[in-house]
Design a protein around this motif. Structure first.
Motif, short mmCIF file in Angstrom:
data_model
loop_
_atom_site.label_atom_id
_atom_site.label_comp_id
_atom_site.label_asym_id
_atom_site.label_seq_id
_atom_site.Cartn_x
_atom_site.Cartn_y
_atom_site.Cartn_z
N GLU A 1 36.29 46.62 39.65
CA GLU A 1 37.20 46.07 40.50
C GLU A 1 38.49 45.55 39.85
O GLU A 1 38.20 44.53 39.15
CB GLU A 1 36.36 44.78 41.37
CG GLU A 1 36.92 44.00 42.27
CD GLU A 1 37.70 44.83 43.40
OE1 GLU A 1 38.76 44.69 43.46
OE2 GLU A 1 36.88 45.35 44.16
N ARG A 2 39.49 45.90 40.38
CA ARG A 2 40.65 45.48 39.56
C ARG A 2 41.24 44.01 39.93
O ARG A 2 41.95 43.46 39.08
CB ARG A 2 41.86 46.49 40.14
CG ARG A 2 41.56 47.80 39.64
CD ARG A 2 42.97 48.95 40.15
NE ARG A 2 42.59 50.27 39.42
CZ ARG A 2 43.52 50.41 38.35
NH1 ARG A 2 44.09 49.49 37.85
NH2 ARG A 2 43.38 51.56 37.77
N ARG A 3 40.64 43.65 40.92
CA ARG A 3 41.07 41.99 41.49
C ARG A 3 40.49 41.21 40.73
O ARG A 3 41.04 40.07 40.33
CB ARG A 3 40.74 41.79 42.89
CG ARG A 3 41.70 42.75 44.01
CD ARG A 3 41.19 42.54 45.31
NE ARG A 3 39.56 43.05 45.52
CZ ARG A 3 38.82 43.04 46.61
NH1 ARG A 3 39.45 42.49 47.52
NH2 ARG A 3 37.78 43.24 46.73
N ILE A 4 39.44 41.24 39.94
CA ILE A 4 38.74 40.53 38.96
C ILE A 4 39.60 40.48 37.53
O ILE A 4 39.66 41.72 36.82
CB ILE A 4 37.31 41.02 38.91
CG1 ILE A 4 36.51 40.75 40.24
CG2 ILE A 4 36.56 39.83 37.92
CD1 ILE A 4 35.08 41.21 40.23
N LYS A 5 39.90 39.63 37.10
CA LYS A 5 40.68 39.03 35.91
C LYS A 5 39.78 38.84 34.82
O LYS A 5 40.37 39.13 33.80
CB LYS A 5 41.83 38.42 36.19
CG LYS A 5 43.07 38.71 37.18
CD LYS A 5 43.68 40.02 37.03
CE LYS A 5 44.46 40.25 38.21
NZ LYS A 5 44.93 41.51 37.97
#
Length: 72
Positions: free
Chosen positions: A17-21
Protein backbone atom coordinates in the motif's frame (compact mmCIF):
# COMPACT_ATOMS: atom_id res chain seq x y z
CA UNK A 1 -4.55 -14.10 18.98
CA UNK A 2 -6.42 -11.18 17.46
CA UNK A 3 -3.58 -8.81 18.24
CA UNK A 4 -1.15 -10.90 16.24
CA UNK A 5 -3.53 -10.92 13.31
CA UNK A 6 -3.90 -7.15 13.30
CA UNK A 7 -0.15 -6.60 13.51
CA UNK A 8 0.52 -9.05 10.71
CA UNK A 9 -2.15 -7.40 8.59
CA UNK A 10 -0.55 -3.98 9.12
CA UNK A 11 2.89 -5.17 8.08
CA UNK A 12 1.53 -7.04 5.08
CA UNK A 13 -0.48 -4.02 3.95
CA UNK A 14 2.51 -1.71 4.35
CA UNK A 15 4.48 -3.74 1.82
CA UNK A 16 2.08 -3.03 -1.02
CA UNK A 17 0.00 0.00 0.00
CA UNK A 18 1.67 3.20 -1.22
CA UNK A 19 -0.31 5.46 1.15
CA UNK A 20 1.31 3.90 4.23
CA UNK A 21 4.53 5.77 4.98
CA UNK A 22 5.65 3.98 8.14
CA UNK A 23 4.76 1.05 10.36
CA UNK A 24 6.02 0.51 13.89
CA UNK A 25 5.90 -2.58 16.03
CA UNK A 26 6.36 -2.89 19.77
CA UNK A 27 7.27 -5.99 21.71
CA UNK A 28 6.99 -5.91 25.48
CA UNK A 29 10.10 -7.56 26.85
CA UNK A 30 12.37 -6.81 29.80
CA UNK A 31 15.65 -6.71 27.86
CA UNK A 32 17.73 -5.66 30.87
CA UNK A 33 16.48 -8.63 32.86
CA UNK A 34 17.05 -10.91 29.88
CA UNK A 35 20.68 -9.78 29.56
CA UNK A 36 21.26 -10.12 33.31
CA UNK A 37 19.55 -13.46 33.91
CA UNK A 38 19.81 -15.11 30.50
CA UNK A 39 17.03 -15.86 28.04
CA UNK A 40 15.45 -18.50 30.28
CA UNK A 41 15.99 -16.52 33.50
CA UNK A 42 18.17 -19.12 35.19
CA UNK A 43 21.73 -17.92 34.56
CA UNK A 44 23.84 -18.55 37.65
CA UNK A 45 25.07 -15.55 39.63
CA UNK A 46 28.69 -16.43 38.80
CA UNK A 47 27.96 -16.05 35.08
CA UNK A 48 26.26 -12.71 35.72
CA UNK A 49 29.29 -11.47 37.69
CA UNK A 50 31.66 -12.58 34.93
CA UNK A 51 29.63 -10.64 32.38
CA UNK A 52 29.57 -7.53 34.57
CA UNK A 53 33.35 -7.74 35.08
CA UNK A 54 33.96 -8.06 31.33
CA UNK A 55 31.70 -5.10 30.58
CA UNK A 56 33.42 -2.96 33.22
CA UNK A 57 36.88 -3.78 31.80
CA UNK A 58 35.76 -2.97 28.26
CA UNK A 59 34.13 0.28 29.36
CA UNK A 60 37.35 1.35 31.11
CA UNK A 61 39.42 0.38 28.07
CA UNK A 62 37.20 2.43 25.77
CA UNK A 63 37.36 5.40 28.14
CA UNK A 64 41.16 5.17 27.83
CA UNK A 65 41.00 5.23 24.02
CA UNK A 66 40.59 1.57 23.03
CA UNK A 67 38.41 0.64 20.07
CA UNK A 68 34.79 -0.19 20.91
CA UNK A 69 33.87 -3.85 21.06
CA UNK A 70 30.78 -4.79 19.10
CA UNK A 71 28.97 -8.00 20.01
CA UNK A 72 26.49 -9.49 17.56
Amino acid sequence: MAEKGYITLAFDAAQTERRIKAVAGVSAAAMGKTFREGWTGNAPASEQFNTLDAVAKQRTAEANGAEPMYVP
